[in-house]
Design a protein around this motif. Structure first.
Motif, PDB file in Angstrom:
ATOM      1  N   VAL A 122      26.744 -48.124 -61.391  1.00 10.50           N
ATOM      2  CA  VAL A 122      27.136 -47.154 -62.415  1.00 10.50           C
ATOM      3  C   VAL A 122      27.176 -45.751 -61.831  1.00 10.50           C
ATOM      4  CG1 VAL A 122      26.379 -45.994 -64.531  1.00 10.50           C
ATOM      5  CG2 VAL A 122      26.370 -48.485 -64.413  1.00 10.50           C
ATOM      6  N   ASN A 123      26.142 -45.381 -61.104  1.00  5.47           N
ATOM      7  CA  ASN A 123      26.090 -44.044 -60.500  1.00  5.47           C
ATOM      8  C   ASN A 123      27.211 -43.838 -59.487  1.00  5.47           C
ATOM      9  OD1 ASN A 123      23.862 -43.376 -62.008  1.00  5.47           O
ATOM     10  ND2 ASN A 123      22.386 -43.887 -60.411  1.00  5.47           N
ATOM     11  N   GLN A 124      27.501 -44.882 -58.707  1.00  7.49           N
ATOM     12  CA  GLN A 124      28.557 -44.785 -57.696  1.00  7.49           C
ATOM     13  C   GLN A 124      29.927 -44.580 -58.341  1.00  7.49           C
ATOM     14  OE1 GLN A 124      28.955 -48.296 -55.294  1.00  7.49           O
ATOM     15  NE2 GLN A 124      30.797 -47.577 -54.262  1.00  7.49           N
ATOM     16  N   ILE A 125      30.236 -45.386 -59.359  1.00 10.23           N
ATOM     17  CA  ILE A 125      31.543 -45.275 -60.016  1.00 10.23           C
ATOM     18  C   ILE A 125      31.644 -43.974 -60.790  1.00 10.23           C
ATOM     19  CG2 ILE A 125      33.088 -46.308 -61.721  1.00 10.23           C
ATOM     20  CD1 ILE A 125      31.960 -49.036 -60.963  1.00 10.23           C
ATOM     21  N   THR A 126      30.571 -43.568 -61.439  1.00 10.51           N
ATOM     22  CA  THR A 126      30.574 -42.303 -62.179  1.00 10.51           C
ATOM     23  C   THR A 126      30.863 -41.143 -61.246  1.00 10.51           C
ATOM     24  OG1 THR A 126      28.997 -43.164 -63.804  1.00 10.51           O
ATOM     25  CG2 THR A 126      29.212 -40.774 -63.642  1.00 10.51           C
ATOM     26  N   SER A 127      30.289 -41.182 -60.053  1.00 14.11           N
ATOM     27  CA  SER A 127      30.538 -40.137 -59.063  1.00 14.11           C
ATOM     28  C   SER A 127      32.014 -40.117 -58.653  1.00 14.11           C
ATOM     29  CB  SER A 127      29.647 -40.360 -57.840  1.00 14.11           C
ATOM     30  OG  SER A 127      29.898 -39.381 -56.856  1.00 14.11           O
ATOM     31  N   GLN A 128      32.597 -41.318 -58.480  1.00 13.81           N
ATOM     32  CA  GLN A 128      34.018 -41.402 -58.147  1.00 13.81           C
ATOM     33  C   GLN A 128      34.882 -40.811 -59.256  1.00 13.81           C
ATOM     34  OE1 GLN A 128      33.650 -45.866 -56.790  1.00 13.81           O
ATOM     35  NE2 GLN A 128      35.649 -45.111 -56.126  1.00 13.81           N
ATOM     36  N   LEU A 129      34.561 -41.172 -60.491  1.00 11.04           N
ATOM     37  CA  LEU A 129      35.341 -40.677 -61.618  1.00 11.04           C
ATOM     38  C   LEU A 129      35.215 -39.168 -61.775  1.00 11.04           C
ATOM     39  CD1 LEU A 129      34.598 -43.506 -64.223  1.00 11.04           C
ATOM     40  CD2 LEU A 129      36.799 -43.018 -63.136  1.00 11.04           C
ATOM     41  N   ASP A 130      34.023 -38.638 -61.540  1.00  8.99           N
ATOM     42  CA  ASP A 130      33.820 -37.188 -61.608  1.00  8.99           C
ATOM     43  C   ASP A 130      34.701 -36.478 -60.581  1.00  8.99           C
ATOM     44  OD1 ASP A 130      32.004 -37.441 -63.637  1.00  8.99           O
ATOM     45  OD2 ASP A 130      30.231 -37.247 -62.366  1.00  8.99           O
ATOM     46  N   SER A 131      34.787 -37.062 -59.398  1.00 11.63           N
ATOM     47  CA  SER A 131      35.606 -36.482 -58.336  1.00 11.63           C
ATOM     48  C   SER A 131      37.089 -36.527 -58.710  1.00 11.63           C
ATOM     49  CB  SER A 131      35.370 -37.240 -57.031  1.00 11.63           C
ATOM     50  OG  SER A 131      36.192 -36.730 -56.004  1.00 11.63           O
ATOM     51  N   ILE A 132      37.521 -37.653 -59.280  1.00  8.51           N
ATOM     52  CA  ILE A 132      38.920 -37.786 -59.712  1.00  8.51           C
ATOM     53  C   ILE A 132      39.230 -36.792 -60.824  1.00  8.51           C
ATOM     54  CG2 ILE A 132      40.569 -39.330 -60.860  1.00  8.51           C
ATOM     55  CD1 ILE A 132      39.127 -41.671 -59.426  1.00  8.51           C
ATOM     56  N   HIS A 148      40.318 -38.192 -71.627  1.00  3.27           N
ATOM     57  CA  HIS A 148      41.084 -39.132 -72.444  1.00  3.27           C
ATOM     58  C   HIS A 148      42.265 -39.695 -71.654  1.00  3.27           C
ATOM     59  CE1 HIS A 148      43.233 -40.898 -75.799  1.00  3.27           C
ATOM     60  NE2 HIS A 148      44.284 -40.153 -75.510  1.00  3.27           N
ATOM     61  N   ALA A 149      42.973 -38.821 -70.945  1.00  2.00           N
ATOM     62  CA  ALA A 149      44.125 -39.271 -70.156  1.00  2.00           C
ATOM     63  C   ALA A 149      43.697 -40.240 -69.063  1.00  2.00           C
ATOM     64  CB  ALA A 149      44.840 -38.064 -69.556  1.00  2.00           C
ATOM     65  N   MET A 150      42.555 -39.944 -68.435  1.00  2.00           N
ATOM     66  CA  MET A 150      42.060 -40.835 -67.392  1.00  2.00           C
ATOM     67  C   MET A 150      41.693 -42.208 -67.940  1.00  2.00           C
ATOM     68  SD  MET A 150      39.690 -38.297 -65.087  1.00  2.00           S
ATOM     69  CE  MET A 150      38.861 -39.694 -64.323  1.00  2.00           C
ATOM     70  N   MET A 151      41.078 -42.232 -69.113  1.00  4.11           N
ATOM     71  CA  MET A 151      40.685 -43.505 -69.718  1.00  4.11           C
ATOM     72  C   MET A 151      41.886 -44.408 -69.977  1.00  4.11           C
ATOM     73  SD  MET A 151      37.784 -42.368 -72.511  1.00  4.11           S
ATOM     74  CE  MET A 151      37.560 -44.034 -73.132  1.00  4.11           C
ATOM     75  N   ASN A 152      43.055 -43.787 -70.169  1.00  5.08           N
ATOM     76  CA  ASN A 152      44.265 -44.548 -70.488  1.00  5.08           C
ATOM     77  C   ASN A 152      45.254 -44.625 -69.330  1.00  5.08           C
ATOM     78  OD1 ASN A 152      44.186 -45.159 -73.613  1.00  5.08           O
ATOM     79  ND2 ASN A 152      43.384 -43.092 -73.364  1.00  5.08           N
ATOM     80  N   ASP A 153      44.857 -44.143 -68.162  1.00  5.72           N
ATOM     81  CA  ASP A 153      45.722 -44.167 -66.983  1.00  5.72           C
ATOM     82  C   ASP A 153      45.640 -45.552 -66.324  1.00  5.72           C
ATOM     83  OD1 ASP A 153      46.887 -43.882 -64.444  1.00  5.72           O
ATOM     84  OD2 ASP A 153      46.351 -41.764 -64.346  1.00  5.72           O
TER      85      ASP A 153
END
Length: 269
Positions: free
Chosen positions: A185-195, A158-163
């Motif tokens: 989609v897969n590339q960005i999802t992987s980035q977000l998972d890492s963050i 939730h915090a990430m979605m609003n950062d």
């Protein structure tokens, strides 16, 4: 005389305070499996008033419990469910508006609470009509520790979605989803998972000891705490929730035989 008058005023105020405190709204929900009575919390006035209006307007009459998961909860409020065909996919329809989140640290997902369903929106606003009643299970300390981790994962998301720093990446993900660009989609999802794994801009949530005791004694579903609005609780008819939760369901958790809300009415204000 002045002292007597002051005492009289104090007594009148005390009586007023007593009645304003004990008054509560109760809603009777008659279902095909029996009757449930819930009290609505004054601490969540937006959800309370919305639910009262829907009940008074007959919006819930004849709607189905379209999602039932034993040991978890029973969910209703999809407007389309009133006339749904057998096996029809349900769960995405309401009245088209949302209710602002009223997530309070003292209201939690113990057995028997009434809470608002929602989609994955960044403000955690609730569906206008869809709600669930928690059946839950009894937890031990190790399971509560695990559930606490799940709560914090949701809070990080939730915090990430609003950062503001992450918003461009979230916008890119939304655009890629609209284009159905699976590779992006897969590339960005992987980035977000890492963050997310190293994201630390939240205060870690600790399940209060009083809540832990309730979860260990009567049960509930703590992994939803601090992410969904709890706005009432059952005061009569918990056995009806158990009865509904035990019905046979299909692969989408919809009961094979319809379980319907016959009527809702306000029984006390």
């Amino acid at each position: 005389m002045r002292i007597i008058t002051s005492l009289f005023l104090i007594n009148i105020f005390s009586v007023f305070l007593f009645f304003s405190t004990v008054e509560e709204t109760k809603v009777e929900m008659v279902t095909t499996h029996g009757t449930i009575v819930v009290k609505l919390y004054d601490e969540t006035p937006l959800h309370r008033d919305n639910f009262i209006k829907l009940a008074q307007d007959g919006v819930y009459d004849s709607l189905l419990f379209h999602r039932v998961i034993t040991g978890f909860m029973i969910q209703a409020g999809d407007i389309k469910s009133k006339n749904a065909a057998p096996g029809e996919r349900l769960g995405s329809t309401d009245l088209g508006y949302t209710v602002p989140a009223e997530i309070r640290p003292d209201l939690f997902h113990k057995r028997g609470v009434l809470a608002a369903a929602r989609n994955n929106n960044p403000t955690r606003a609730s569906s206008s009509t869809q709600f669930y009643l928690v059946q839950g299970i009894v937890h031990n300390d190790s399971l509560l520790d695990y559930e606490q981790g799940r709560i914090n994962t949701r809070l990080r998301q939730h915090a990430m979605m609003n950062d503001p720093e992450i918003k461009p990446l979230m916008d890119s993900l939304s655009a890629a989803n609209r284009r159905r660009d699976v590779a992006v989609v897969n590339q960005i999802t992987s980035q977000l998972d890492s963050i997310e794994r190293s994201y630390s801009k939240i205060d870690k949530y600790i399940i209060p000891e009083a809540h832990r005791q309730v979860y260990k004694e009567i049960g509930g579903k703590p992994h939803l705490d601090q992410n969904y609005t709890v706005f009432g609780e059952i005061i009569s008819g918990l056995q009806v929730v158990d009865s509904i939760a035990a019905v046979q369901t299909d692969s989408r958790d919809r009961p094979i035989a319809n379980v319907r809300i016959l009527s809702m009415r306000i029984v006390e204000k």
